[in-house]
Structures are given as C-alpha cells and as structure tokens.
Design a protein around this motif. Structure first.
Motif, mmCIF file in Angstrom:
data_model
loop_
_atom_site.group_PDB
_atom_site.id
_atom_site.type_symbol
_atom_site.label_atom_id
_atom_site.label_comp_id
_atom_site.label_asym_id
_atom_site.label_seq_id
_atom_site.Cartn_x
_atom_site.Cartn_y
_atom_site.Cartn_z
ATOM 1 N N LYS A 138 0.828 -1.208 0.000
ATOM 2 C CA LYS A 138 0.000 0.000 0.000
ATOM 3 C C LYS A 138 0.858 1.251 0.000
ATOM 4 O O LYS A 138 0.551 2.232 -0.699
ATOM 5 N N LEU A 139 1.928 1.237 0.795
ATOM 6 C CA LEU A 139 2.825 2.390 0.820
ATOM 7 C C LEU A 139 3.463 2.591 -0.553
ATOM 8 O O LEU A 139 3.565 3.724 -1.033
ATOM 9 N N ALA A 145 1.841 6.663 -6.905
ATOM 10 C CA ALA A 145 0.826 7.600 -7.376
ATOM 11 C C ALA A 145 1.287 9.040 -7.177
ATOM 12 O O ALA A 145 1.075 9.898 -8.042
ATOM 13 N N ALA A 146 1.928 9.303 -6.047
ATOM 14 C CA ALA A 146 2.432 10.653 -5.778
ATOM 15 C C ALA A 146 3.511 11.037 -6.780
ATOM 16 O O ALA A 146 3.566 12.188 -7.244
ATOM 17 N N LYS A 147 4.368 10.090 -7.119
ATOM 18 C CA LYS A 147 5.432 10.376 -8.085
ATOM 19 C C LYS A 147 4.848 10.717 -9.453
ATOM 20 O O LYS A 147 5.299 11.665 -10.126
ATOM 21 N N LYS A 148 3.838 9.982 -9.878
ATOM 22 C CA LYS A 148 3.222 10.231 -11.179
ATOM 23 C C LYS A 148 2.529 11.587 -11.219
ATOM 24 O O LYS A 148 2.411 12.205 -12.275
ATOM 25 N N GLU A 149 2.077 12.042 -10.041
ATOM 26 C CA GLU A 149 1.407 13.345 -9.949
ATOM 27 C C GLU A 149 2.378 14.458 -9.566
ATOM 28 O O GLU A 149 1.954 15.563 -9.226
ATOM 29 N N LEU A 150 3.680 14.151 -9.581
ATOM 30 C CA LEU A 150 4.745 15.130 -9.303
ATOM 31 C C LEU A 150 4.641 15.725 -7.903
ATOM 32 O O LEU A 150 4.937 16.894 -7.685
ATOM 33 N N GLU A 155 4.680 14.110 -0.403
ATOM 34 C CA GLU A 155 4.199 12.878 0.221
ATOM 35 C C GLU A 155 5.213 12.357 1.229
ATOM 36 O O GLU A 155 4.851 11.904 2.318
ATOM 37 N N LEU A 156 6.480 12.431 0.885
ATOM 38 C CA LEU A 156 7.530 12.006 1.808
ATOM 39 C C LEU A 156 7.579 12.903 3.044
ATOM 40 O O LEU A 156 7.819 12.431 4.161
ATOM 41 N N GLU A 179 8.406 0.801 -8.915
ATOM 42 C CA GLU A 179 7.946 0.656 -7.539
ATOM 43 C C GLU A 179 9.133 0.495 -6.588
ATOM 44 O O GLU A 179 9.134 1.032 -5.473
ATOM 45 N N MET A 180 10.130 -0.241 -7.032
ATOM 46 C CA MET A 180 11.324 -0.419 -6.226
ATOM 47 C C MET A 180 11.992 0.919 -5.946
ATOM 48 O O MET A 180 12.467 1.174 -4.833
ATOM 49 N N GLU A 181 12.027 1.788 -6.928
ATOM 50 C CA GLU A 181 12.715 3.069 -6.772
ATOM 51 C C GLU A 181 12.046 3.946 -5.715
ATOM 52 O O GLU A 181 12.731 4.595 -4.921
ATOM 53 N N VAL A 182 10.710 3.975 -5.689
ATOM 54 C CA VAL A 182 10.041 4.818 -4.688
ATOM 55 C C VAL A 182 10.196 4.218 -3.291
ATOM 56 O O VAL A 182 10.309 4.953 -2.298
ATOM 57 N N LEU A 183 10.218 2.891 -3.173
ATOM 58 C CA LEU A 183 10.438 2.257 -1.877
ATOM 59 C C LEU A 183 11.843 2.561 -1.374
ATOM 60 O O LEU A 183 12.039 2.903 -0.197
#
Length: 301
Positions: A138-139, A145-150, A155-156, A179-183
């Motif tokens: 979920k995280l 989603a936050a990354k795609k919306e810039l 969010e962080l 997904e790995m990159e945002v985690l």
C-alpha cells in the motif's frame, strides 16, 4: 463579567474541559472550602489530562494499527526467549530517539505483525509517539501515485511527520523497477532520522527480488541495518498453535517449518546482513549484553 459568562470566555481560549466542569468545580470548591489555588490547579490538571487523552485517541486513529493486536493479548510465552527478554527495553522507546530500526524476520505465522503492532501501540500510549502502520504494497502504491502526480516530495514530507513507520510484509509483493525506486527513496529519506519497523519473511539474500539489482539491494540493506535491532521469530507457527488449542488438541504437536525464522525456501539462513555491512546493527540471536542491558549481539561476524 457575570460568573456565568466565564465558561464562554474559557471556551474562547480553547479550554473546553475547564469550561464544561466550571460550575461543578466551583460548587465543590465552595462546599469543601477550597482556596483559589486549589480550584485553579484542579481545573488545569483536568484540562491537561483530557487533552492528553484526546491526543492519544487521535494518534491511535491516525496510526491505522490492525485491530486486536495489542500487548494485552500478545502471548509472550510464544515469543523466542531472547525477544521476550528484550521487550521491556523496546517498550521504553529509546530506539526511536536514536532513529534505530526494528527488523523482524520469520516464516509466516510466527507473530511478527502482532509484535510490531503491539509495540507501536505502546509507543503511542506510553511515549506519545506518532506511529503509522501500513502494508508495504500500500505504501509503494501511495508513493508511486504521488510520483506520477509530481508530488512525491510532499508525500515524503507528510510521512516524515511519523517518527515510526511500520512496514508490514516486506517482500510479499514483487516490485517492478519503478515501484522499487520509490520504496528505496522512502527508506533512504528516513535513514538516520526516523525509525522504520519492518516485518519480512524474506532473508537478505532474497531481497534482490524486491530491489531488482544487487547494488540497490546492497544499498537498501546497508541503510536499514546500520542502526537496527534485528529480531528473529523462530519456532512453531503461532496460528497453528492457536488452532490446536481451539480444536482441543492440547497435547498434539506441530512440526516447525524451519529451524530459524529467516530460512528461505532453498534453506538459506542469513537474516544476518552480509559481511561488511552495517556494523551498528544488532541481532537477537546470541546471548550478549549490549550497552542498554538488552540481550542482543552484533549482526556482523
């Protein structure tokens, strides 16, 4: 100002508890011959206590902790002995002040989620620490989603409001590279500043399934274990034991699925981080006294 106008003035200052109990407290003060100082102290202490309780309830609601997993119904007898001895130290919450991570490894059903949830709840109740519980998938979807919306940075920052984030079931969902990159970004942002508590049934040697390439995997592990307490949940499945109790087979035994919680399907045994990584981490696998008196040992050999 008339006496009955004081509650309105108190409410205008945000002192709602004092306003609500003013008339009753004044009557009691007159009946018991209180002085002004005792009356004011009584009102202030009541206001402070009520605010603490309201804040605790807000923190519990915001934490999104799973229902029914509390310290009260945690069967400590089913915990590994070394983790059981370490629990009082963890409940003091000093690891949060030091921005240390808690990494809980074990096969499914060993009680990792219950333990971390109960610990997170106690940090709220005892230490007034904001905690957030979230399944890892979920995280990841939230950050993606936050990354795609810039708006990944904002969010962080929002997640940074929580000194403790509990990531449940790291490794169950295989991530694609995006997904790995945002985690990884999330973990890197919290490094040495905030605490992450993670439950996982994947040993470190299998984390390339999460982070896809050896360099990123090594970097993620290094950041997590540099300042960490590693808990190994071995033994029998808690769920299986509870099922036996419900079925009235108290004398029956369940064969353990592995000798340690960190065994991978092919028998790998390495919840201890690879050599050369994170000398500041600790693992509860050998009886050694650390500086705080907890039974831990260095995770690097």
């Amino acid at each position: 100002m008339p006496a009955n106008g004081l509650p309105l003035l108190l409410r205008s200052f945000g002192l709602t508890t004092m306003a609500g109990m003013w008339e009753e407290s004044l009557a009691r003060a007159q009946q018991e011959n209180w002085g002004y100082e005792r009356l004011v102290r009584h009102l202030c202490e009541s206001e402070a206590q009520d605010r603490r309780e309201r804040r605790t309830q807000r923190l519990l609601k915001a934490a999104r902790l799973p229902d029914g997993k509390t310290l009260g119904n945690l069967n400590e007898k089913l915990l590994p002995a070394k983790i059981r001895r370490l629990l009082p130290t963890l409940l003091e919450g000093h690891f949060v002040e030091r921005a240390e991570n808690i990494l809980a490894f074990g096969l499914p059903g060993r009680g990792k989620t219950h333990f971390l949830t109960a610990l997170g709840r106690e940090l709220i109740l005892r230490r007034d620490v904001p905690v957030l519980f979230t399944p890892t998938f979920k995280l990841v979807q939230q950050l993606l989603a936050a990354k795609k919306e810039l708006r990944l940075e904002s969010e962080l920052k929002e997640l940074d409001r929580y000194p403790v984030v509990i990531l449940d079931d790291l490794g169950y969902v295989q991530q694609n590279r995006e997904e790995m990159e945002v985690l990884f970004t999330f973990l890197a942002e919290r490094y040495e500043r905030r605490t992450v508590m993670i439950s996982s049934n994947l040993v470190f040697s299998k984390w390339d399934q999460i982070f896809k390439d050896p360099m990123t995997t090594m970097a993620a592990i290094d950041r997590l274990v540099h300042h960490a307490i590693i808990l190994e949940f071995d033994g029998q499945s808690v769920r299986a034991q509870k099922a036996q109790e419900r079925q009235g087979r108290a004398g029956a035994s369940v064969s353990p699925l592995g000798s340690t919680t960190s065994l991978s399907p092919d028998g790998a045994k390495d919840s201890v981080p690879p050599k050369g990584l994170a000398k500041g981490s600790q693992t509860v696998n050998e009886t050694t006294e650390n500086q705080t008196g907890a039974v831990v040992s260095s995770s690097c050999h």
